[in-house]
Design a protein around this motif. Structure first.
Motif, PDB file in Angstrom:
ATOM      1  N   VAL A 154       0.788  -1.236   0.078  1.00 16.72           N
ATOM      2  CA  VAL A 154       0.156   0.135  -0.045  1.00 16.72           C
ATOM      3  C   VAL A 154       0.806   1.159   0.017  1.00 16.72           C
ATOM      4  N   ILE A 155       2.082   1.015   0.498  1.00 12.74           N
ATOM      5  CA  ILE A 155       2.920   2.454   1.043  1.00 12.74           C
ATOM      6  C   ILE A 155       3.678   2.710  -0.567  1.00 12.74           C
ATOM      7  N   THR A 156       3.272   4.073  -0.952  1.00 10.87           N
ATOM      8  CA  THR A 156       3.785   4.608  -2.110  1.00 10.87           C
ATOM      9  C   THR A 156       4.880   5.407  -2.059  1.00 10.87           C
ATOM     10  N   ASP A 157       5.541   5.834  -3.048  1.00 13.06           N
ATOM     11  CA  ASP A 157       6.584   6.964  -3.146  1.00 13.06           C
ATOM     12  C   ASP A 157       5.938   8.192  -2.487  1.00 13.06           C
ATOM     13  N   SER A 158       4.771   8.449  -2.614  1.00 16.93           N
ATOM     14  CA  SER A 158       4.311   9.899  -2.161  1.00 16.93           C
ATOM     15  C   SER A 158       4.293   9.982  -0.764  1.00 16.93           C
ATOM     16  N   MET A 159       4.607   8.752   0.181  1.00 14.47           N
ATOM     17  CA  MET A 159       4.979   9.133   1.478  1.00 14.47           C
ATOM     18  C   MET A 159       6.164   9.672   1.780  1.00 14.47           C
ATOM     19  N   LYS A 172       8.734  -5.742   6.602  1.00 18.02           N
ATOM     20  CA  LYS A 172       7.511  -5.550   6.002  1.00 18.02           C
ATOM     21  C   LYS A 172       6.516  -4.217   6.840  1.00 18.02           C
ATOM     22  N   VAL A 173       5.775  -3.521   6.128  1.00 10.19           N
ATOM     23  CA  VAL A 173       5.202  -2.594   6.897  1.00 10.19           C
ATOM     24  C   VAL A 173       3.828  -3.057   7.397  1.00 10.19           C
ATOM     25  N   TYR A 174       3.377  -2.594   8.598  1.00 10.12           N
ATOM     26  CA  TYR A 174       2.513  -3.117   9.193  1.00 10.12           C
ATOM     27  C   TYR A 174       1.364  -1.824   9.493  1.00 10.12           C
ATOM     28  N   ALA A 175       1.886  -0.856   9.245  1.00 10.57           N
ATOM     29  CA  ALA A 175       0.910   0.477   9.873  1.00 10.57           C
ATOM     30  C   ALA A 175       1.215   1.542   8.701  1.00 10.57           C
ATOM     31  N   MET A 176       0.106   2.374   8.396  1.00 10.64           N
ATOM     32  CA  MET A 176       0.379   3.585   7.788  1.00 10.64           C
ATOM     33  C   MET A 176       0.292   4.919   8.722  1.00 10.64           C
ATOM     34  N   PRO A 177       1.720   5.477   8.326  1.00 16.98           N
ATOM     35  CA  PRO A 177       1.890   6.826   9.431  1.00 16.98           C
ATOM     36  C   PRO A 177       0.622   7.803   8.632  1.00 16.98           C
ATOM     37  N   PHE A 178       0.128   8.424   9.645  1.00 20.12           N
ATOM     38  CA  PHE A 178      -0.885   9.600   9.223  1.00 20.12           C
ATOM     39  C   PHE A 178      -0.225  10.935   9.384  1.00 20.12           C
ATOM     40  N   ASP A 179       0.727  11.009  10.076  1.00 21.58           N
ATOM     41  CA  ASP A 179       1.458  12.493  10.206  1.00 21.58           C
ATOM     42  C   ASP A 179       2.856  12.101  10.420  1.00 21.58           C
ATOM     43  N   LEU A 180       3.369  13.267  10.607  1.00 22.94           N
ATOM     44  CA  LEU A 180       4.935  13.471  11.041  1.00 22.94           C
ATOM     45  C   LEU A 180       5.098  14.499  12.084  1.00 22.94           C
ATOM     46  N   MET A 360      -2.132   3.879  11.600  1.00 23.94           N
ATOM     47  CA  MET A 360      -3.391   3.305  11.533  1.00 23.94           C
ATOM     48  C   MET A 360      -2.889   1.795  10.791  1.00 23.94           C
ATOM     49  N   SER A 361      -3.493   0.675  11.633  1.00 26.78           N
ATOM     50  CA  SER A 361      -3.186  -0.245  10.924  1.00 26.78           C
ATOM     51  C   SER A 361      -4.637  -1.151  10.289  1.00 26.78           C
ATOM     52  N   ILE A 362      -4.365  -2.198   9.679  1.00 29.96           N
ATOM     53  CA  ILE A 362      -5.403  -2.755   9.068  1.00 29.96           C
ATOM     54  C   ILE A 362      -5.622  -4.004   9.967  1.00 29.96           C
ATOM     55  N   SER A 363      -6.471  -4.503  10.469  1.00 29.58           N
ATOM     56  CA  SER A 363      -6.864  -5.792  11.133  1.00 29.58           C
ATOM     57  C   SER A 363      -6.506  -7.254  10.436  1.00 29.58           C
ATOM     58  N   ALA A 364      -5.876  -7.934  10.831  1.00 25.24           N
ATOM     59  CA  ALA A 364      -5.936  -9.245  10.157  1.00 25.24           C
ATOM     60  C   ALA A 364      -7.106  -9.984   9.946  1.00 25.24           C
ATOM     61  N   ASP A 365      -8.018  -9.675  11.033  1.00 23.44           N
ATOM     62  CA  ASP A 365      -9.406 -10.282  10.728  1.00 23.44           C
ATOM     63  C   ASP A 365     -10.325  -9.632   9.695  1.00 23.44           C
ATOM     64  N   THR A 366      -9.879  -8.710   9.271  1.00 22.28           N
ATOM     65  CA  THR A 366     -11.112  -7.812   8.389  1.00 22.28           C
ATOM     66  C   THR A 366     -11.418  -8.581   7.139  1.00 22.28           C
ATOM     67  N   CYS A 372     -10.033  -1.530   2.852  1.00 18.03           N
ATOM     68  CA  CYS A 372      -9.139  -0.868   3.796  1.00 18.03           C
ATOM     69  C   CYS A 372      -8.069  -0.488   3.133  1.00 18.03           C
ATOM     70  N   LYS A 373      -7.386  -1.174   2.362  1.00 21.77           N
ATOM     71  CA  LYS A 373      -6.125  -0.752   1.841  1.00 21.77           C
ATOM     72  C   LYS A 373      -6.261   0.396   0.736  1.00 21.77           C
ATOM     73  N   GLU A 374      -7.679   0.316   0.063  1.00 23.37           N
ATOM     74  CA  GLU A 374      -7.882   1.211  -0.942  1.00 23.37           C
ATOM     75  C   GLU A 374      -7.852   2.407  -0.282  1.00 23.37           C
ATOM     76  N   ILE A 375      -8.542   2.459   1.203  1.00 27.57           N
ATOM     77  CA  ILE A 375      -8.768   3.634   1.878  1.00 27.57           C
ATOM     78  C   ILE A 375      -7.304   4.242   2.016  1.00 27.57           C
ATOM     79  N   PHE A 376      -6.337   3.450   2.634  1.00 26.54           N
ATOM     80  CA  PHE A 376      -4.944   3.912   2.890  1.00 26.54           C
ATOM     81  C   PHE A 376      -4.319   4.432   1.602  1.00 26.54           C
TER      82      PHE A 376
END
Lengths: 476, 291
Positions: A154-159, A172-180, A360-366, A372-376
């Motif tokens: 999900v993580i792109t060069d835009s981060m 492996k990346v397990y969460a997406m940073p929402f801020d810095l 924010m992370s995506i649950s392994a149970d979703t 969810c990935k699309e949202i990120f």
């Protein structure tokens, strides 16, 4: 008769215990085998979801989907960003004729991070974890518990470059940073004016720190000068609890707590310098109140906000609380407060600040991992303005490069002067047991500042406890 | 007929026993199992044999925590029992007016019925280290000192003992008061006729008559003090410098602050063992009284 009754009751008891035992077995299974079972189910479900919905998603979509978001904390703009991204996706799906409508249901809490972490793990064990949730710095704990989805794709060069370092485990990346948000030093400019500094001197100080000309030793002396000349009651204060801010000070004093491999390190020389520095501040120069750790956050925020305390080291988003405590609007607060890098010291290579993003992370149970990935992904693209808004509200830079170029950030009186700091930001990896070590360090800081132990004793105590309680710590 | 009466007790006990099995015995067994693991924030059960117990023995803080626990429980029990007795004798034997007696009994119940959080915040507020603290204002007024004292940092154990004793007073004092009331009036009359003074009546009649109550309350309060750490946690959180860290609080800190659940469970197991020994003693005291 009595014997018969006793025997039958014993049988009932045994049966009930056996049933409990079965439950316990299941519970135990929930901890191990059960946990694996949940993972396996989730895995199956996810795979099924991916293939099934992937096909139908491509043609027909998912229909009406409700995604749950578990949030803990004060900055609800993170959830607003998720909702905004979902709305943005809904519009796109509608335009493309895809039958998918996402609704976000958020659960807001303001509890201790550890408690929230445990709640998520327990919810995961029973397969009821929210689809998306705020992830604390113990990402490795979530990964070990099998709670979170690998979102490397999900993580792109835009981060912002390097920003995913703290949420990367085994590559492996397990969460997406929402801020810095940056952990920095901030000080009250009015206090400098009170002791006779000219506006020119005040304005040039951040640059002097940035260039390495003005060192940590100089800054500490300045704190003392401000107190001695009546500019403030206290020169430097810090958080009243264990936190990563003390690791920053350790770094500023040339120490470290992890090595190149991301392993936890006990740097005896560095910790000795840290303890000596804090002891001197509280007991020798008295620029820090000795009972600081008994004070509440509100008291400390008010001291900083009103200028009673000249300087503070910690995350920039804490300044939102400081401004609130002092009853100041953002612009007024920006006029009095200056954010600067941790200065270079006699033991360190140069000035720096530390990136401390919220994830924010995506649950392994979703059941809807793709959605969810699309949202990120949307947050990194067309919905990045929501992250810009979140960052502006929380005095943080954004985790997405494009968001940092948006007006909400560039026109912020707090953020626009500190954008240069992104180049000095250290991105800290996920270090196992770093929270345990920082807890041990803080215990001794409390005693040191109260003058109830010596620096040597405090170092020795931390060392002993670290060796006893942390299996994989490297002693240096 | 007698056999039937005894037999009927079992069906009544069974639901309770089932609940106890589910909510106490099974968790207790799980705690034993947990104490043999390195359970942490991942909640993955990995056996580490007796490593947690080894850590307890190797931890240099263990001695300090044991000493704190003994001092805390010992001082709190001694003070509680003495004050309970004084209050009970005063409000039952010396104050004969029932309404005045009830007023004082209600008064000592206040700390007990006040929520622990409110009660602890009150203590922190009273002992605030700044010049605005109530106790500091009194102190600075009386001593003419310009420097306020950091009471909680200077006298942490004394403060948590005092705070705990005040919350314990109600239960023991009311218990002793009832026990004193149940002493036949004839004994007091006979003593007075024989010329006994008030102290002789207290030491020769009241104390011997309520000795089993004293033993019971002492053991009961000990159990409570060993396992209850809320007041300490809220006022000092075991600090500063481990000065008020007691055994039960240490288990809490290891498990819920440091997320070393396995280690916390092992510390709890040691406490459970001590409490079980005390419960057996309590049982013995109760049996002796009933005999």
């Amino acid at each position: 008769m009595k014997k018969l009754l006793s025997v039958s009751l014993c049988a009932v008891m045994a049966a009930s215990l056996a049933a409990c035992g079965g439950g316990a077995g299941t519970g135990g299974g929930a901890g191990t085998g059960g946990g694996a079972g949940v993972n396996a189910d989730a895995g199956t479900g996810v795979e099924g979801g991916n293939s099934g919905t992937g096909e139908s998603g491509g043609q027909d979509g998912y229909g009406d989907v409700t995604l749950t978001v578990g949030f803990n904390g004060d900055f609800t703009t993170m959830v607003d960003a998720v909702i905004g991204a979902a709305d943005s996706l809904n519009e796109k799906y509608a335009a493309e004729g895809i039958d998918t409508r996402i609704t976000i249901e958020a659960d807001y809490q303001t509890i201790d991070n550890t408690e929230f972490h445990n709640n998520i793990v327990f919810a995961h064990k029973s397969g009821e974890a929210p689809d998306i949730f705020i992830c604390d710095t113990d990402v490795a704990g979530f990964v070990n518990a099998g709670c979170v989805l690998d979102i490397t794709d999900v993580i792109t060069d835009s981060m912002v470059e390097g920003i995913c370092t703290p949420c990367t485990v085994d590559g492996k990346v397990y969460a997406m940073p929402f801020d810095l948000p940056l952990r920095v030093i901030y000080y009250n400019k009015n206090d400098l004016a009170k002791i006779g500094w000219s506006q020119e001197q005040i304005d040039s100080l951040p640059e002097q720190i940035q260039s390495g000309e003005f060192t940590l030793e100089d800054f500490t002396a300045l704190c003392q000068e401000v107190v001695e000349k009546g500019g403030a009651t206290y020169g430097m204060v810090h958080r009243p609890g264990a936190g990563n801010d003390f690791y920053d000070l350790l770094n500023a004093l040339g120490g470290r707590y992890y090595n190149e491999e991301g392993q936890l390190v006990f740097d005896e020389a560095g910790i000795t310098r840290l303890f000596q520095y804090l002891y001197d501040n509280a007991q020798t120069t008295k620029i820090t109140p000795e009972n600081l750790n008994q004070m509440g956050w509100d008291t400390i925020n008010q001291m900083v906000g009103t200028g009673e305390a000249f300087a503070y080291f910690g995350p920039m988003f804490s300044a939102t609380y400081v401004a609130q405590a002092a009853g100041l609007e953002t612009d007024a607060f920006a006029q009095q407060e200056q954010f600067v890098l941790f200065p270079k010291s006699a033991y360190s290579d140069g000035p720096f600040c530390t990136a401390a993003p919220q994830f924010m992370s995506i649950s392994a149970d979703t059941q809807y991992p793709e959605l969810c990935k699309e949202i990120f992904k949307e947050l990194q693209g067309d919905a990045s303005s929501y992250l810009a808004h979140h960052s502006a509200e929380t005095y943080s830079l954004s985790s997405v490069k494009a968001a940092n170029e948006m007006e909400e950030i560039t026109s912020s009186t707090i953020l626009s002067p500190v954008t240069y700091m992104a180049d000095y930001a250290q991105h800290i990896p996920a270090v196992d047991d770093a929270t345990t070590l920082r807890g041990l360090i803080f215990e001794q800081i409390t005693s040191l500042e109260l003058g109830q132990t010596t620096v040597e004793q405090a170092v020795q105590d931390v060392k002993t406890q670290a060796q006893l309680n942390i299996d994989k710590i490297i002693m240096e | 007929m007698k056999k039937m009466q005894n037999g009927q007790a079992y069906p009544f006990l069974t639901p309770f026993m089932i609940l106890v099995s589910i909510f106490y015995i099974v968790p207790a067994i799980l705690t034993i199992a947990m104490s043999l693991t390195g359970l942490d924030s991942s909640f993955v059960w990995e056996w580490n044999n007796f490593n947690n117990y080894r850590k307890i023995l190797l931890d240099p803080n263990t001695g300090k925590i044991v000493l704190n626990t003994v001092v805390f429980v010992g001082c709190a029990i001694a003070l509680t029992i003495v004050l309970d007795l004084v209050i009970a004798v005063l409000v039952t034997y010396f104050i004969k007016n029932e309404s005045i007696s009830s007023f004082f009994k209600s008064l000592i119940m206040i700390p007990m019925i006040t929520p622990a959080v409110v009660y602890s915040v009150l203590w922190i507020w009273l002992l605030d280290a700044s010049e605005n603290g109530v106790v500091n204002q009194l102190y600075m007024g009386v001593t003419n000192s310009a420097i306020p004292l950091n009471w909680i940092a200077k006298y942490p154990m004394q403060i948590v003992v005092m705070a705990t004793v005040l919350t314990s007073l109600g239960f023991g004092a009311i218990n002793f008061s009832s026990a004193i009331k149940s002493i036949p009036e004839d004994q007091f009359k006979a003593a007075r006729i024989d010329g006994a003074g008030e102290w002789e009546i207290v030491s020769g009649i009241i104390l011997p008559n309520i000795r089993y109550h004293i033993q019971f309350i002492a053991l009961w309060e000990t159990l409570g003090l060993l396992t209850n750490y809320v007041t300490i946690m809220l006022i000092t959180d075991g600090g500063p410098s481990m000065q008020t860290e007691v055994w039960a609080l240490s288990a809490y800190h290891k498990a819920f602050t440091n997320q070393q659940y396995g280690y916390g469970a092992a510390i709890s197991m040691v406490l459970i063992f001590v409490v079980m020994v005390l419960m057996l003693l309590l049982n013995k005291v109760t049996s002796r009284r009933d005999a």
